[in-house]
Design a protein around this motif. Structure first.
Motif, PDB file in Angstrom:
ATOM      1  N   ILE B 199       1.107  -1.394   0.286  1.00 42.55           N
ATOM      2  CA  ILE B 199      -0.083   0.075   0.176  1.00 42.55           C
ATOM      3  C   ILE B 199       0.955   1.287  -0.529  1.00 42.55           C
ATOM      4  O   ILE B 199       0.680   2.215  -1.277  1.00 42.55           O
ATOM      5  N   ALA B 551      -7.547  -3.905  -0.209  1.00 43.02           N
ATOM      6  CA  ALA B 551      -5.926  -3.248  -1.277  1.00 43.02           C
ATOM      7  C   ALA B 551      -5.797  -2.490  -2.293  1.00 43.02           C
ATOM      8  O   ALA B 551      -5.268  -1.589  -1.247  1.00 43.02           O
ATOM      9  N   ALA B 554      -7.131   0.764  -0.419  1.00 46.94           N
ATOM     10  CA  ALA B 554      -7.024   1.262   0.604  1.00 46.94           C
ATOM     11  C   ALA B 554      -4.903   1.994  -0.069  1.00 46.94           C
ATOM     12  O   ALA B 554      -5.018   3.096   0.080  1.00 46.94           O
ATOM     13  N   VAL B 555      -5.099   1.952  -1.575  1.00 50.32           N
ATOM     14  CA  VAL B 555      -3.800   2.410  -2.086  1.00 50.32           C
ATOM     15  C   VAL B 555      -4.895   3.420  -2.679  1.00 50.32           C
ATOM     16  O   VAL B 555      -3.813   5.318  -2.345  1.00 50.32           O
ATOM     17  N   THR B 558      -4.674   6.093   0.102  1.00 46.66           N
ATOM     18  CA  THR B 558      -3.856   6.749   0.844  1.00 46.66           C
ATOM     19  C   THR B 558      -3.276   7.840  -0.212  1.00 46.66           C
ATOM     20  O   THR B 558      -2.900   9.016   0.008  1.00 46.66           O
ATOM     21  N   GLY B 596      -1.316   3.936   5.374  1.00 39.93           N
ATOM     22  CA  GLY B 596      -0.450   2.688   4.729  1.00 39.93           C
ATOM     23  C   GLY B 596      -0.933   2.273   6.116  1.00 39.93           C
ATOM     24  O   GLY B 596      -1.353   1.313   6.089  1.00 39.93           O
ATOM     25  N   GLN B 599      -4.181   0.744   6.374  1.00 41.04           N
ATOM     26  CA  GLN B 599      -5.146   0.659   5.433  1.00 41.04           C
ATOM     27  C   GLN B 599      -5.092  -0.994   5.603  1.00 41.04           C
ATOM     28  O   GLN B 599      -5.828  -1.116   5.074  1.00 41.04           O
ATOM     29  N   PRO B 697      -1.465  -0.587  -8.418  1.00 40.42           N
ATOM     30  CA  PRO B 697      -1.449  -1.684  -7.410  1.00 40.42           C
ATOM     31  C   PRO B 697      -1.887  -2.718  -7.484  1.00 40.42           C
ATOM     32  O   PRO B 697      -1.960  -3.574  -6.471  1.00 40.42           O
ATOM     33  N   THR B 701       1.025  -4.269  -5.377  1.00 42.20           N
ATOM     34  CA  THR B 701      -0.029  -4.152  -4.042  1.00 42.20           C
ATOM     35  C   THR B 701      -0.701  -5.157  -3.808  1.00 42.20           C
ATOM     36  O   THR B 701      -0.473  -6.333  -3.355  1.00 42.20           O
TER      37      THR B 701
END
Lengths: 726, 726
Positions: B199, B551, B554-555, B558, B596, B599, B697, B701
């Motif tokens: 992330i 996930a 979350a990226v 952030t 990060g 998350q 991502p 990620t």
């Protein structure tokens, strides 16, 4: 047939009523005014384009079908006889399966064709109703036109399955196994219809948008765009013909699967009505939906969706009443409590309602998910795609929970009924409970299909109004209808997906019943911890990805062909852009049709051949390996189903959310942090258009085709399982 | 321990040699010149940022770990004793499992930390080597810096597992079951390390790109961009620390799983070496890779990839020799042909080589897939996304075929060995064969990890050169290295994914062995045709989608925080853009770290809790339902694994292909139909940048975290299966 109780007669009665009702609707729609000369011309172009495509498509499908029918007959008949079906020779089974396949394929093709035919007649009349009579009348034409498909599809399925059942002797223990070919034929045509139509519609849409809106900077449905008629044709061949074939397939295959599960109940009670129970339930559903459609009455001042919802809830309420009546009228048997099947059926109906609300939540811009995607447009197209992917992936949670809960509950209710033949791991009442839930869910199928076909009719109506240069208040009406059409299309996809998920489980059980019958030993376990079975499962999961890859790529390739053609026309005749001369719409229609049909073959064959290859290769392995071929194919089927449900959930809902994020921005309700409206022609809108374009092949080509893929895998393994048994 | 044959002593010897080798490499790297004052300053900022993030991250993980360790001890010890482990009380098992968890977690954290520490020291030295010595020296620093991680990770895993095994008594039938907690601890930390790092790195990357390249129009790694240090820090915490923990986890969990499968062979022969066999194989692999690393010698005039490939093939050849030697040195037993395990091991090694070529085919721009994506850029970002999705989906075909073939073949070879305890469905030799294949594949793990860490070191070196304002020939060198680094990163992901796929099957078998041990009855079937098991499988498939959704989101969240901060700094101090004042890099580093870490909690807990919830809820259901909780959890695990492998294949390869499509356009080799170069600053490039940003991502990620997800599910079910057994 003498031992059939009175309740069965609702089946032919409902079938005939549905056909008469459809005829009444056709007459009602066709006698309406098709509008101005210009509108009629546009309507005719769409009609001709759609007819030409369907003709080509059906010729291709017919050739493939005949080849497959002969192959089935040869494979099933010569390589291995189905010794398990009592009183049948291998050759007898072979030709019956082949014939059933052809009849199923033919009925499916007819369903798609009729649905499409009426909707291309209804579109121009809907446009004219909007022009002359306003919203209320336009809704009336739209829903009636849509209902023609809904009722004809279900009537054909009901009559077809019943007729085949009695034509093949009407024996409770034998005939359901003989008519599996009918379901396979229906799935086979449905896959190609949905895939070919889906490729056509989205290639035309993407091509028209990219070359028109993006390159040339002209609005959607602008008559200067040579691809615009192809785009309007696409709505009909993809959404009407494709979805019609899809739902014909659902109703047919799931009926047959449920009838096979009913055999276990017949074994206990000796009452053949348990085998016919699914048809009775379906018949009550048809009648319930008829009242629902008749009660749809739009009002000028309200969201047209409300009118449709009222009709839907009437259909749901009457379906529940029909379910209760059916179960209560079933004959009794010592130690059995039929009443629990009411619970199982209601589980299915409730699952369909929840699905509809979940789909609305994820794809309408009143709610958070779509708003989040719109917000991501502030940082460009990449974040729109990332956010939309996150939303689409998230929708697998409610989808899996609804399907999972519906399966567990309906199995539980079914098992309480007390039906159970000893000696197998599976509870027969429980398995039949999942079948009743699926049937319960599909009771409202005619209404859902009517709502679905309402979508392309109103979409076309809006396009015709735009192309005919009619503006003002009429445009407002058609835009409102169009927005509702998008919602109904999304809802149907959710419904089709969850019903496919439920149905898949019942089709697995039917597969296992059939393998057990043919092997002569119980077959009640698919052990994925066994290495060859696990690999089968892995390949099943992969199949979904590979199929989607091919479908999506097919759209891209076909769209590229259209873009070239429109560019060529702009270049060859500058008068087109100036508005002084007309583009040649027919060329684009032709190119899309040819390219689309060529591209549908490979992914279609992939689905048909994969389970056969795995099953046969495993069967041919040396005995010392102990490979269990039917089990591995079963695992392939089940994991492909799970993967397919999840993938379809992502693609359908993600695509719908991207579409509506764009519509949200266009609506003028989307604002930046300072409160300024960020609407059309802003970078935010451009970013959202990218999301919408990506979503198009997801939600209208790959996603809906995956439903059919799941069911085609089920029917193909059901029909061809003799090949895997060594 | 007295009955261990001589061959076992290669394990501690290899462990010590690996540590000494790493120490030598550290010394060799650190004594090099770190370059100009400015370069050192930049290097220090990266170092400080990475240290600060890891400190925060490890505190969070430590708290979560202690909670989980106590929970495990309480759950396993009090709620249910593991009566099945011979001679152990429930409390004895509980504390041992808890302690093993903590040790595993600690070792994993150490591995990640050391790897990161060296790579942030190596980056500036690599940059300076490129500046003063050219390509050859820069490769030398890069690969040596990378190798520190590779060898320390594997040495720690080898020493840790061996030490725990003997600390818990060194009993062949008991100790492997007691150290499963070690694997769980390693997976637990790996998931959070990979997820938190992933992330961080992609949020920083996306944020920096969107606000810098897209909004402000300044180049990548421009010192005016406040997020640029966070971006460079991200490479280290994501790719070095995250991947280090990931591969530590792989080597540990798979060793333990293989040891559990070895118990079956011990039962037949009474030779404890079969339990330790996986460790011996690993030890030979470490030595083989050491020679491979020492033989990497770059040449100024060739593609640096060739130098790495030569070293890799040396490591492969020596690994095969080690495999043959190990198998031949194993003690003999009547009726058993050990030699077949050589075949199984070679299957694993060949699978890793094929994987590497497949990954290259799909992600390098020499080949068709990436070229197709680049071509799609002509019609804008939407078609880039659609084409990339099609390519990514397609990669599931080779992935599934490689894993499927490797499993079938290694199981087959293993079964030929003749090992088999009667009474279960699974062939013990076959199951052990899949373990040997996995071990064979993982023999080259230190080398692969060295190549992987080479990626962020060279990426950082290029960034440092850019930020320090050094241009000309040096930039060419670092750009070439950077491109190779991207390739090696893609290769490692493919390798990690296929090894996770192979390992998963061995971990399933270990799970089933363990459930059988605890239940005291054979447990050799996971029947997904049973309704509750099917629903478990469906939920497992869904888990992968939901995890990826979280996930990816979350990226996005952030990155949004970073964009706000950079914008704020540009706005607050116009001198930044003018180049007269420096932005506050530290703020961005802090914000990314905080966001990060916040998350990563939810998706991490989702994975940990899902199998527990399903297993415990099913267990608590009334007995009349006959729910088989361990079977349902097994199905969840297996279908999540299948879904995870396919999803990771799509995300890793699709993301890599998008990245390189952009690089292809930037390289100046991409031309339009008329032969004009369409490079940077064309609309084609802008479209390709969208694809690259979407892919970030996915490939850095979600994709790599999914590998860990699969294995964490395996280890968590392995440790907590007592909870599911009613």
């Amino acid at each position: 047939m003498g031992d059939l109780p009175g309740i069965f007669w609702v089946v032919p009665v409902a079938g005939v009523i549905a056909v008469l009702f459809a005829a009444y609707l056709i007459r009602d729609v066709l006698r309406r005014d098709p509008g101005t000369k210009e509108m009629q011309d546009i309507g005719n172009m769409i009609f001709e384009g759609a007819k030409a495509f369907l003709k080509r498509q059906y010729i291709t499908i017919a050739i493939l079908s005949v080849v497959v029918a002969v192959l089935i007959a040869v494979l099933v008949g010569c390589l291995r006889g189905e010794e398990g079906i009592p009183g049948m020779t291998p050759v007898g089974i072979a030709w019956r399966t082949g014939v059933a396949f052809m009849v199923g394929a033919f009925c499916s093709a007819i369903s798609g064709f009729i649905g499409m035919l009426i909707s291309v007649k209804a579109n121009v009349r809907c446009a004219n109703a909007a022009r002359t009579g306003g919203l209320k009348q336009a809704i009336d034409v739209g829903i009636k036109g849509g209902a023609v498909s809904g009722f004809l599809v279900v009537a054909l399925s009901l009559i077809g399955v019943t007729a085949m059942y009695f034509a093949y002797g009407g024996h409770a223990d034998q005939s359901p196994h003989l008519i599996v070919g009918f379901g396979f034929g229906a799935s086979f045509v449905a896959l190609f219809a949905q895939l070919g139509g889906g490729i056509y519609t989205k290639a035309a849409d993407m091509g028209a948008d990219l070359v028109g809106k993006v390159e040339a900077g002209i609005p959607e449905d602008d008559p200067r765009n040579a691809a615009v008629i192809a785009d309007l044709v696409g709505d009909n061949v993809g959404d009407c013909a494709g979805r019609g074939a899809d739902l014909f397939e659902s109703t047919a295959a799931e009926n047959i699967g449920a009838m096979i599960l009913g055999i276990a109940l017949w074994k206990i009670t000796g009452q053949p009505i348990w085998v016919l129970f699914p048809l009775v339930l379906r018949a009550f559903g048809v009648i319930a939906c008829m009242f629902g459609v008749l009660l749809v009455r739009g009002k000028e001042s309200e969201n047209p969706m409300n009118a449709l919802n009222r009709g839907y809830f009437v259909a749901v309420a009457l379906s529940i009443a029909g379910l209760v009546a059916t179960v209560l009228l079933m004959p009794k048997w010592t130690g059995i409590s039929n009443g629990w099947f009411i619970g199982a059926g209601i589980v299915g109906i409730v699952a369909s309602i929840i699905t509809i609300f979940v789909t609305q939540y994820y794809t309408e811009y009143r709610y958070k998910p779509v708003k989040e995607i719109a917000k991501a447009s502030r940082t460009g197209p990449a974040t729109v795609i990332v956010q939309g992917t996150a939303v689409g992936f998230e929708t697998t949670l409610p989808t899996a929970l609804v399907i999972g809960a519906a399966l567990l509950l309906s199995y539980y209710f079914g098992s309480l009924s007390g039906f159970d033949n000893p000696g197998t791991f599976i509870n027969d009442g429980g398995a039949f409970g999942t079948a009743v839930a699926t049937m319960g869910m599909l009771m409202t199928c005619p209404f859902i299909l009517a709502m679905d076909t309402f979508g392309p009719i109103t979409d076309n109506a809006a396009g015709i109004i735009e192309m005919a240069g009619i503006g003002g208040k009429v445009r407002d009406v058609t835009d409102r209808l169009d927005a509702v059409g998008n919602t109904t299309k999304a809802l149907t996809k959710g419904y089709a997906m969850v019903s496919a998920g439920l149905a898949a489980f019942l089709l697995f059980q039917a597969y296992m019943e059939r393998v057990a019958l043919l092997k002569g030993t119980p077959f009640d376990s698919i052990n994925i911890a066994s290495v060859e079975v696990f690999v089968g499962a892995l390949l099943g999961g992969m199949l979904v990805y590979l199929f989607c890859s091919m479908a999506i790529r097919a759209v891209g390739n076909t769209a590229a062909a259209i873009i070239e053609e429109v560019r060529r026309q702009f270049h060859a005749d500058p008068g087109i852009m100036a508005g002084t001369s007309k583009p040649v719409y027919g060329h684009c229609v032709d190119i899309t049709a040819k390219a689309g049909l060529r591209q549908m073959i490979a992914p279609g064959l992939l689905v048909v051949l994969s389970p056969i290859v795995v099953g046969v290769v495993y069967r041919l392995m040396p005995d010392s390996l102990h490979y269990d071929s039917p089990m591995a194919v079963g695992a392939m089927l089940m994991v492909a189903t799970i993967g397919g449900i999840l993938m379809a959930s992502y693609m359908n809902n993600g695509g719908g959310a991207w579409d509506n994020a764009k519509k949200y921005i266009e609506s003028g309700e989307f604002k930046d942090d300072k409160g300024n409206v960020r609407g059309k022609k802003t970078p935010e809108h451009a970013a959202a258009v990218v999301g919408d374009t990506v979503g198009d092949p997801f939600k209208d080509t790959a996603g809906p085709s995956v439903h059919v893929l799941i069911k085609l895998l089920s029917t193909i393994t059901l029909v061809l399982c003799p090949l895997f048994i060594g």
